[in-house]
Scaffold this active site. Structure first.
Site, PDB file in Angstrom:
ATOM      1  N   ARG A   1     -10.452   7.717   4.978  1.00 58.11           N
ATOM      2  CA  ARG A   1      -9.292   8.389   5.589  1.00 58.11           C
ATOM      3  C   ARG A   1      -8.010   7.840   4.939  1.00 58.11           C
ATOM      4  NH1 ARG A   1      -4.455   7.339   7.638  1.00 58.11           N
ATOM      5  NH2 ARG A   1      -5.258   5.692   8.986  1.00 58.11           N
ATOM      6  N   GLU A   2      -7.602   6.631   5.319  1.00 62.04           N
ATOM      7  CA  GLU A   2      -6.409   6.051   4.669  1.00 62.04           C
ATOM      8  C   GLU A   2      -6.633   6.009   3.157  1.00 62.04           C
ATOM      9  OE1 GLU A   2      -3.407   4.527   6.306  1.00 62.04           O
ATOM     10  OE2 GLU A   2      -2.713   4.639   4.244  1.00 62.04           O
TER      11      GLU A   2
ATOM     12  N   HIS B   1      -9.461  10.927  12.304  1.00 65.23           N
ATOM     13  CA  HIS B   1      -8.080  10.556  12.628  1.00 65.23           C
ATOM     14  C   HIS B   1      -7.248  11.833  12.600  1.00 65.23           C
ATOM     15  CE1 HIS B   1      -4.489   7.901  11.976  1.00 65.23           C
ATOM     16  NE2 HIS B   1      -4.103   8.839  11.144  1.00 65.23           N
TER      17      HIS B   1
ATOM     18  N   ARG C   1      -9.003   7.046  20.829  1.00 66.61           N
ATOM     19  CA  ARG C   1      -7.958   6.044  20.583  1.00 66.61           C
ATOM     20  C   ARG C   1      -6.614   6.752  20.516  1.00 66.61           C
ATOM     21  NH1 ARG C   1      -6.497   4.991  14.723  1.00 66.61           N
ATOM     22  NH2 ARG C   1      -5.311   6.837  15.280  1.00 66.61           N
TER      23      ARG C   1
ATOM     24  N   THR D   1       3.402   0.941   9.800  1.00 58.54           N
ATOM     25  CA  THR D   1       3.290   2.070   8.873  1.00 58.54           C
ATOM     26  C   THR D   1       4.063   1.855   7.579  1.00 58.54           C
ATOM     27  OG1 THR D   1       2.995   3.469  10.798  1.00 58.54           O
ATOM     28  CG2 THR D   1       3.644   4.583   8.755  1.00 58.54           C
TER      29      THR D   1
ATOM     30  N   HIS E   1      -3.217  -1.826  12.406  1.00 58.16           N
ATOM     31  CA  HIS E   1      -3.218  -1.140  11.106  1.00 58.16           C
ATOM     32  C   HIS E   1      -1.988  -1.620  10.333  1.00 58.16           C
ATOM     33  CE1 HIS E   1      -4.001   2.582   8.661  1.00 58.16           C
ATOM     34  NE2 HIS E   1      -2.697   2.512   8.434  1.00 58.16           N
TER      35      HIS E   1
ATOM     36  N   HIS F   1       0.134  -1.887   6.727  1.00 58.06           N
ATOM     37  CA  HIS F   1       0.386  -1.540   5.316  1.00 58.06           C
ATOM     38  C   HIS F   1       0.865  -2.782   4.580  1.00 58.06           C
ATOM     39  CE1 HIS F   1      -0.427   2.748   4.751  1.00 58.06           C
ATOM     40  NE2 HIS F   1      -0.498   2.692   6.077  1.00 58.06           N
TER      41      HIS F   1
ATOM     42  N   HIS G   1      -9.967 -30.633 -11.856  1.00 54.07           N
ATOM     43  CA  HIS G   1     -10.692 -29.765 -10.933  1.00 54.07           C
ATOM     44  C   HIS G   1     -12.178 -29.737 -11.279  1.00 54.07           C
ATOM     45  CE1 HIS G   1      -7.246 -27.337  -9.076  1.00 54.07           C
ATOM     46  NE2 HIS G   1      -6.691 -28.312  -9.762  1.00 54.07           N
TER      47      HIS G   1
HETATM   48  N1  LIG Z   1      -1.711   5.732   8.352  1.00 53.45           N
HETATM   49  C1  LIG Z   1      -1.107   5.726   9.667  1.00 53.45           C
HETATM   50  C2  LIG Z   1      -2.160   5.445  10.682  1.00 53.45           C
HETATM   51  C3  LIG Z   1      -1.753   4.920  11.972  1.00 53.45           C
HETATM   52  C4  LIG Z   1      -2.861   4.610  12.945  1.00 53.45           C
HETATM   53  C5  LIG Z   1      -3.889   3.757  12.407  1.00 53.45           C
HETATM   54  N2  LIG Z   1      -4.781   3.115  13.348  1.00 53.45           N
HETATM   55  C6  LIG Z   1      -0.016   4.715   9.718  1.00 53.45           C
HETATM   56  O1  LIG Z   1       0.054   3.839   8.899  1.00 53.45           O
HETATM   57  O2  LIG Z   1       0.814   4.787  10.561  1.00 53.45           O
HETATM   58 ZN   LIG Z   2      -1.652   3.905   7.328  1.00 56.97          ZN
END
Ligand SMILES: N[C@@H](CCCC[NH3+])C(=O)O
Ligand SMILES: [Zn+2]
Length: 456
Positions: free
Chosen positions: A67-68, A127, A187, A221, A248, A250, A346
């Site tokens: 997905r992502e 999602h 969710r 995000t 989540h 980034h 080392h």
């Molecule tokens: N890709 C979205 C997903 C949000 C929900 C992820 N659990 C973000 O970064 O906001």
């Molecule tokens: Zn995301």
């Protein structure tokens, strides 16, 4: 390229051909009661102390490569590739596999249905935007759970969907009730949670919790959060809701792994990952960096018993090939030099006890450590180990090893004549390596010709 590769997706030189492996490590000669001569220290300061709120020893992974990861610039997964990746993730042992919204395209819809029918152990999620039409399509596909998402920061409310917090809440409650009525997991996640109004999102999450949502999701995000910000928000949220908390992160500012760890410490229950971290822009918490490297140090018993760690590298190669990237050289665990030791100081200690300079045991991941012997910073202990590995150990005294190694404190002055045969006969490893990068063949030739000279 340095001469110490231990092999990667791009097919680097095989390790045995250019380095001394741990298999050849000689026994250590010293020990004390805390640090055995071989093996691990009796205790690790990096392992967690379980407090009542931390979940670092019992977290779950929501794997979002499909997905992502599909939002990564290079990604295009046809159905065969998606199935291969889904099976590999399942074999690895992830708890959930998250798929692209079936509303995105007909192909996404068909693929989602097909993956739901594979009968994997992992639960299949998709999602979707937080609205009834998307949720219906998701349910139609036969998923085990629906992940709802909507932006809650003023940026996204103003410039993306245009909804007020009240509108978001009433839609969320309606969609949650619908998905729950279908008997599957649901969710609710905000997007851009860290730039949202704290009181607003806490109220929203509480309402969702009361409506029986399985998880609420917090998303960084834009990748701007720090571990401390994450800890504070998750810790506060943990006190407001009883349901699970998904997170989540980034990686725009390089904090995605640390933030995931911090979230678990503060009571989050689930972490979103993708293989190699692929996702929108520079992606999210990578499965290897977060779960593998970080968590095997924090919670080794949990991670080793739950996940098929030895399958990590092939999983990463599969995804790297699918999106046409190389595994980064500095990737934790699978980067080509992740377990290569070079400096003399080392190497000596590693050969005596690998825990001296390794926090992760490469064998846990089916990997091998290497000790470089080809550079101007090589030490004589590493050369000795290589000589033993070549089966020439009995022919050399320690003084002779130091001589062929070319210890500046020991050997005679080296004269570079420029004639390679003369150099081979007279060269010492260190002096040669001062002139140019050495390949293992060079080093082995120096050792062997020195050994031949000893025979005559
Ligand atoms: N890709 C979205 C997903 C949000 C929900 C992820 N659990 C973000 O970064 O906001
Ligand atoms: Zn995301």
């Amino acid at each position: 390229m340095c001469g110490t590769c231990n092999g990667d997706a791009a097919g680097a030189a095989p390790p045995a051909a250019n380095s001394t492996t741990d298999n050849a490590a000689p026994s250590a000669s010293t020990s004390n009661s805390v640090y055995p001569a071989q093996g691990k220290p009796a205790s690790s300061p990096y392992q967690f102390v379980q407090d009542y709120i931390s979940n670092v020893g019992r977290f779950k992974i929501i794997e979002s490569t499909l997905r992502e990861g599909e939002q990564f610039a290079n990604a295009f997964f046809d159905i065969d590739t998606k199935i291969k990746i889904a099976k590999a993730l399942d074999n690895f042992g992830v708890d959930y596999i998250e798929l692209t919204s079936p509303v995105a395209s007909q192909g996404s819809y068909d693929d989602c249905k097909a993956i739901c029918q594979l009968g994997l152990k992992a639960k299949i999620l998709t999602h979707v935007r937080c609205n009834m039409e998307d949720a219906r399509k998701a349910v139609e596909c036969g998923v085990d759970g629906v992940d709802l998402v909507i932006g809650t920061s003023s940026f996204l409310r103003e410039y993306s969907h245009g909804k007020s917090m009240d509108m978001i809440k009433s839609t969320a409650l309606e969609v949650i009730a619908y998905v729950k009525s279908k008997g599957i997991e649901v969710r609710f996640s905000s997007e851009d949670s860290f730039r949202s109004n704290l009181v607003d999102i806490l109220h929203l999450y509480q309402a969702c919790d009361k409506a029986g949502v399985d998880r609420v999701g917090v998303a960084d995000t834009v990748g701007g959060a720090t571990p401390r910000m994450v800890y504070d928000l998750i810790r506060t949220l943990r006190g407001c809701v009883g349901c699970d908390i998904e997170t989540h992160f980034h990686d725009d500012t390089g904090c995605a792994v640390a933030n995931a760890h911090s979230a678990l410490e503060a009571g989050a229950t689930h972490v979103d990952t993708s293989v190699l971290g692929i996702g929108e822009r520079n992606g999210i918490t990578p499965l290897s960096g977060a779960l593998m490297a970080r968590m095997v140090v924090t919670a080794p018993d949990y991670v080793k018993s739950k996940y098929n760690l030895k399958a990590l590298k092939s999983l990463e190669i599969l995804v790297a090939d699918a999106v046409q990237v190389n595994i980064p050289f500095n990737n934790p665990i699978t980067g080509f030099c992740a377990f290569t030791h070079k400096a003399g100081i080392h190497a000596k200690a590693i050969l005596a006890n690998p825990s001296t300079y390794e926090i992760i045991d490469p064998h846990d991941f089916g990997m091998t450590r290497y000790v470089s012997i080809n550079s101007r910073i090589t030490g004589w202990n590493a050369v000795k180990a290589r000589i033993e590995q070549l089966g020439l150990g009995s022919g050399f005294s320690d003084d002779q090893i130091k001589e062929v190694y070319g210890s500046p404190l020991f050997s005679t002055v080296f004269h570079c004549t420029g004639d390679i045969d003369t150099m081979r006969r007279t060269a010492k490893i260190k002096q040669m390596a001062d002139i140019r990068p050495l390949a293992i063949d060079d080093t082995d030739s120096i050792i062997r010709s020195y050994h031949l000279d000893l025979q005559v």
